[in-house]
Design a protein around this motif. Structure first.
Motif, PDB file in Angstrom:
ATOM      1  N   LEU A   1       0.759  -1.290   0.141  1.00  0.00           N
ATOM      2  CA  LEU A   1      -0.152   0.067   0.115  1.00  0.00           C
ATOM      3  C   LEU A   1       0.955   1.121  -0.162  1.00  0.00           C
ATOM      4  CD1 LEU A   1      -2.247  -2.061   0.873  1.00  0.00           C
ATOM      5  CD2 LEU A   1      -3.292  -0.034   2.196  1.00  0.00           C
ATOM      6  N   LEU A   2       1.940   1.357   0.975  1.00  0.00           N
ATOM      7  CA  LEU A   2       2.695   2.585   0.903  1.00  0.00           C
ATOM      8  C   LEU A   2       3.524   2.545  -0.253  1.00  0.00           C
ATOM      9  CD1 LEU A   2       2.863   4.727   3.084  1.00  0.00           C
ATOM     10  CD2 LEU A   2       4.930   3.368   4.098  1.00  0.00           C
ATOM     11  N   ALA A   3       4.211   1.613  -0.821  1.00  0.00           N
ATOM     12  CA  ALA A   3       4.937   1.606  -1.998  1.00  0.00           C
ATOM     13  C   ALA A   3       4.330   2.069  -3.102  1.00  0.00           C
ATOM     14  CB  ALA A   3       5.774   0.447  -2.161  1.00  0.00           C
ATOM     15  N   LEU A   4       3.082   1.639  -3.472  1.00  0.00           N
ATOM     16  CA  LEU A   4       2.269   1.819  -4.582  1.00  0.00           C
ATOM     17  C   LEU A   4       1.424   3.202  -4.247  1.00  0.00           C
ATOM     18  CD1 LEU A   4       1.027  -1.682  -5.384  1.00  0.00           C
ATOM     19  CD2 LEU A   4       2.498  -0.278  -6.633  1.00  0.00           C
ATOM     20  N   GLY A   5       1.545   3.635  -3.081  1.00  0.00           N
ATOM     21  CA  GLY A   5       0.529   5.238  -3.023  1.00  0.00           C
ATOM     22  C   GLY A   5      -0.791   4.593  -3.163  1.00  0.00           C
ATOM     23  N   ALA A   6      -1.298   3.447  -2.475  1.00  0.00           N
ATOM     24  CA  ALA A   6      -2.776   3.147  -2.468  1.00  0.00           C
ATOM     25  C   ALA A   6      -3.616   3.914  -1.745  1.00  0.00           C
ATOM     26  CB  ALA A   6      -2.859   1.724  -2.053  1.00  0.00           C
ATOM     27  N   THR A   7      -5.102   3.740  -2.006  1.00  0.00           N
ATOM     28  CA  THR A   7      -5.834   4.456  -1.287  1.00  0.00           C
ATOM     29  C   THR A   7      -6.808   3.598  -0.497  1.00  0.00           C
ATOM     30  OG1 THR A   7      -5.978   6.440  -2.900  1.00  0.00           O
ATOM     31  CG2 THR A   7      -7.965   6.072  -1.432  1.00  0.00           C
ATOM     32  N   VAL A   8      -7.138   3.773   0.798  1.00  0.00           N
ATOM     33  CA  VAL A   8      -7.972   3.099   1.375  1.00  0.00           C
ATOM     34  C   VAL A   8      -9.541   3.512   1.512  1.00  0.00           C
ATOM     35  CG1 VAL A   8      -8.374   1.844   3.843  1.00  0.00           C
ATOM     36  CG2 VAL A   8      -5.961   1.997   2.783  1.00  0.00           C
ATOM     37  N   THR A   9     -10.284   3.007   1.263  1.00  0.00           N
ATOM     38  CA  THR A   9     -11.773   3.397   1.267  1.00  0.00           C
ATOM     39  C   THR A   9     -12.405   2.823   2.399  1.00  0.00           C
ATOM     40  OG1 THR A   9     -11.854   3.587  -1.072  1.00  0.00           O
ATOM     41  CG2 THR A   9     -14.022   3.553   0.018  1.00  0.00           C
ATOM     42  N   THR A  10     -12.918   3.594   3.261  1.00  0.00           N
ATOM     43  CA  THR A  10     -13.986   2.994   4.259  1.00  0.00           C
ATOM     44  C   THR A  10     -15.318   3.481   4.037  1.00  0.00           C
ATOM     45  OG1 THR A  10     -13.937   5.091   5.801  1.00  0.00           O
ATOM     46  CG2 THR A  10     -11.764   3.963   5.777  1.00  0.00           C
ATOM     47  N   ASN A  11     -16.120   3.141   5.159  1.00  0.00           N
ATOM     48  CA  ASN A  11     -17.579   3.457   5.042  1.00  0.00           C
ATOM     49  C   ASN A  11     -17.740   5.002   5.261  1.00  0.00           C
ATOM     50  OD1 ASN A  11     -16.590   2.875   7.681  1.00  0.00           O
ATOM     51  ND2 ASN A  11     -18.822   2.923   8.629  1.00  0.00           N
ATOM     52  N   LYS A  12     -16.903   5.478   5.382  1.00  0.00           N
ATOM     53  CA  LYS A  12     -17.002   6.985   5.856  1.00  0.00           C
ATOM     54  C   LYS A  12     -15.990   7.959   4.925  1.00  0.00           C
ATOM     55  CE  LYS A  12     -17.673   6.532  10.641  1.00  0.00           C
ATOM     56  NZ  LYS A  12     -17.359   6.800  12.043  1.00  0.00           N
ATOM     57  N   ARG A  13     -14.747   7.516   4.430  1.00  0.00           N
ATOM     58  CA  ARG A  13     -13.968   8.409   3.589  1.00  0.00           C
ATOM     59  C   ARG A  13     -12.801   7.501   2.660  1.00  0.00           C
ATOM     60  NH1 ARG A  13      -9.778  10.272   8.297  1.00  0.00           N
ATOM     61  NH2 ARG A  13      -9.925   8.376   9.677  1.00  0.00           N
ATOM     62  N   GLU A  14     -12.055   8.371   2.078  1.00  0.00           N
ATOM     63  CA  GLU A  14     -11.140   7.794   1.387  1.00  0.00           C
ATOM     64  C   GLU A  14      -9.659   8.033   2.120  1.00  0.00           C
ATOM     65  OE1 GLU A  14     -11.174   8.689  -2.601  1.00  0.00           O
ATOM     66  OE2 GLU A  14     -12.531   6.826  -3.249  1.00  0.00           O
ATOM     67  N   ILE A  15      -8.792   7.552   2.324  1.00  0.00           N
ATOM     68  CA  ILE A  15      -7.424   7.708   3.038  1.00  0.00           C
ATOM     69  C   ILE A  15      -6.338   7.394   2.403  1.00  0.00           C
ATOM     70  CG2 ILE A  15      -6.282   7.521   5.318  1.00  0.00           C
ATOM     71  CD1 ILE A  15      -8.719   6.642   6.572  1.00  0.00           C
ATOM     72  N   VAL A  16      -5.576   8.077   2.005  1.00  0.00           N
ATOM     73  CA  VAL A  16      -4.073   7.785   1.047  1.00  0.00           C
ATOM     74  C   VAL A  16      -3.495   7.012   2.119  1.00  0.00           C
ATOM     75  CG1 VAL A  16      -4.491   9.670  -0.763  1.00  0.00           C
ATOM     76  CG2 VAL A  16      -3.045   9.767   1.720  1.00  0.00           C
ATOM     77  N   ALA A  17      -2.588   5.902   1.703  1.00  0.00           N
ATOM     78  CA  ALA A  17      -1.929   4.981   2.348  1.00  0.00           C
ATOM     79  C   ALA A  17      -0.725   5.878   3.288  1.00  0.00           C
ATOM     80  CB  ALA A  17      -0.888   3.905   1.400  1.00  0.00           C
ATOM     81  N   ASP A  18      -0.099   7.019   2.782  1.00  0.00           N
ATOM     82  CA  ASP A  18       0.772   7.738   3.609  1.00  0.00           C
ATOM     83  C   ASP A  18       0.246   8.473   4.918  1.00  0.00           C
ATOM     84  OD1 ASP A  18       3.188   7.989   1.812  1.00  0.00           O
ATOM     85  OD2 ASP A  18       2.022   8.686   0.422  1.00  0.00           O
ATOM     86  N   ASP A  19      -1.186   8.549   4.561  1.00  0.00           N
ATOM     87  CA  ASP A  19      -1.757   9.139   6.053  1.00  0.00           C
ATOM     88  C   ASP A  19      -2.459   8.024   6.849  1.00  0.00           C
ATOM     89  OD1 ASP A  19      -1.044  11.673   5.141  1.00  0.00           O
ATOM     90  OD2 ASP A  19      -2.862  12.047   4.112  1.00  0.00           O
ATOM     91  N   PHE A  20      -2.609   6.835   6.291  1.00  0.00           N
ATOM     92  CA  PHE A  20      -3.160   5.707   6.826  1.00  0.00           C
ATOM     93  C   PHE A  20      -2.499   4.896   8.208  1.00  0.00           C
ATOM     94  CE2 PHE A  20      -4.897   1.297   7.453  1.00  0.00           C
ATOM     95  CZ  PHE A  20      -6.322   1.610   7.385  1.00  0.00           C
ATOM     96  N   PHE A  21      -1.241   4.653   7.908  1.00  0.00           N
ATOM     97  CA  PHE A  21      -0.689   3.990   8.885  1.00  0.00           C
ATOM     98  C   PHE A  21       0.301   5.097   9.586  1.00  0.00           C
ATOM     99  CE2 PHE A  21      -0.386   1.271   4.863  1.00  0.00           C
ATOM    100  CZ  PHE A  21      -1.238   0.566   5.237  1.00  0.00           C
ATOM    101  N   VAL A  22       0.015   4.960  11.075  1.00  0.00           N
ATOM    102  CA  VAL A  22       0.389   5.851  11.826  1.00  0.00           C
ATOM    103  C   VAL A  22       1.310   5.442  13.086  1.00  0.00           C
ATOM    104  CG1 VAL A  22      -1.511   7.430  11.401  1.00  0.00           C
ATOM    105  CG2 VAL A  22      -1.756   5.952  13.432  1.00  0.00           C
TER     106      VAL A  22
END
Length: 266
Positions: free
Chosen positions: A126-147
């Motif tokens: 996810l982080l290497a490809l710059g993926a986007t995580v979709t949830t039931n509420k929003r979209e979160i780019v991988a760079d912001d998803f893993f904290v």
């Protein structure tokens, strides 16, 4: 195990509502992390909300220049999917390196991503490809998803529904596994994108998955194993434990990166 209630959700919306109404409830998808945790009495949820029967959370589709994978899609499905093999063959290969056959046939993409185990493989992709995580509420780019270790940007009652991957020019993944647990002591995903090269590392960082920016800059300028000469990860940013000290992991990261780049060169 401690006592708990069990309910099988019919939709992501229903599952989210249960989580909102009961702050001690938790989701179960493939259960490959949660069940062992419950057996060891390291968790005591009031209720398990099973989302494994929600068909809307499964499936693999190619949408233009992106690959979309539902959260409940099993690792084995990603590994064997012709769509994945055609679009991002390196992602199919990564899925085939997860755990053992039992884990691959039960574990899910969404569960792995949401759990964010520091040695899990999918976060590197996810982080290497710059993926986007979709949830039931929003979209979160991988760079912001893993904290952080076992931490993500997910809020209470927020459920991963799918992950969308940009289709790269090429991607490769290499990892060094602990011979006993099969977890990665160091895993590196290298992706060549239109914007340059991204390198993500799992199994070693004190805060979990991270991007190796020095390697990214060197490989963007010159995509070759020689471009990594003299470039090393700072051991002070890496974990040390009984399986490997920080300086050992730093060397493994470099070796795994060289292997991944070498495969793409070949």
């Amino acid at each position: 195990m401690y006592n708990f209630d069990y309910t099988r959700a019919g939709s992501a919306e229903q599952a989210a509502q249960i989580l909102t109404d009961d702050e001690d409830a938790t989701l179960i998808a493939g259960g490959q992390t949660l069940i062992p945790t419950l057996k060891q009495r390291l968790a005591a949820p009031s209720k398990l909300v099973d989302i494994s029967g929600i068909d809307d959370l499964r499936g693999i589709t190619r949408e233009g220049d992106r690959l979309a994978i539902g959260a409940m899609t099993r690792h084995a499905e990603v590994q064997t999917s012709d769509i994945v093999r055609d679009a991002i063959p390196g992602l199919a290969e990564l899925a085939g390196l997860i755990g053992d056959p039992h884990v691959r046939h039960r574990g899910t993409l969404g569960g792995s991503v949401a759990n964010n185990d520091p040695a899990a493989d999918y976060p590197a992709a996810l982080l290497a490809l710059g993926a986007t995580v979709t949830t039931n509420k929003r979209e979160i780019v991988a760079d912001d998803f893993f904290v952080g270790l076992f931490e993500t940007a997910l809020d209470e009652g927020e459920i991963v529904t799918r992950v969308s991957f940009p289709i790269p020019k090429a991607m490769a993944y290499a990892k060094h596994r602990n011979p006993a647990s099969r977890y990665a002591l160091a895993g590196v995903c290298v992706a060549r994108l239109d914007q340059g090269v991204r390198v993500a590392v799992i199994g070693s960082g004190q805060d979990g998955v991270f991007r190796w920016e020095a390697a990214e800059q060197a490989l963007t300028a010159d995509f070759s194993t020689g471009a990594l000469d003299g470039i090393e990860v700072d051991p002070d940013t890496l974990m040390s434990d009984i399986h490997g000290q920080a300086d050992y992991r730093a060397n493994l990261i470099r070796v795994m990166t060289l292997q991944a780049v070498g495969r793409l060169q070949g």
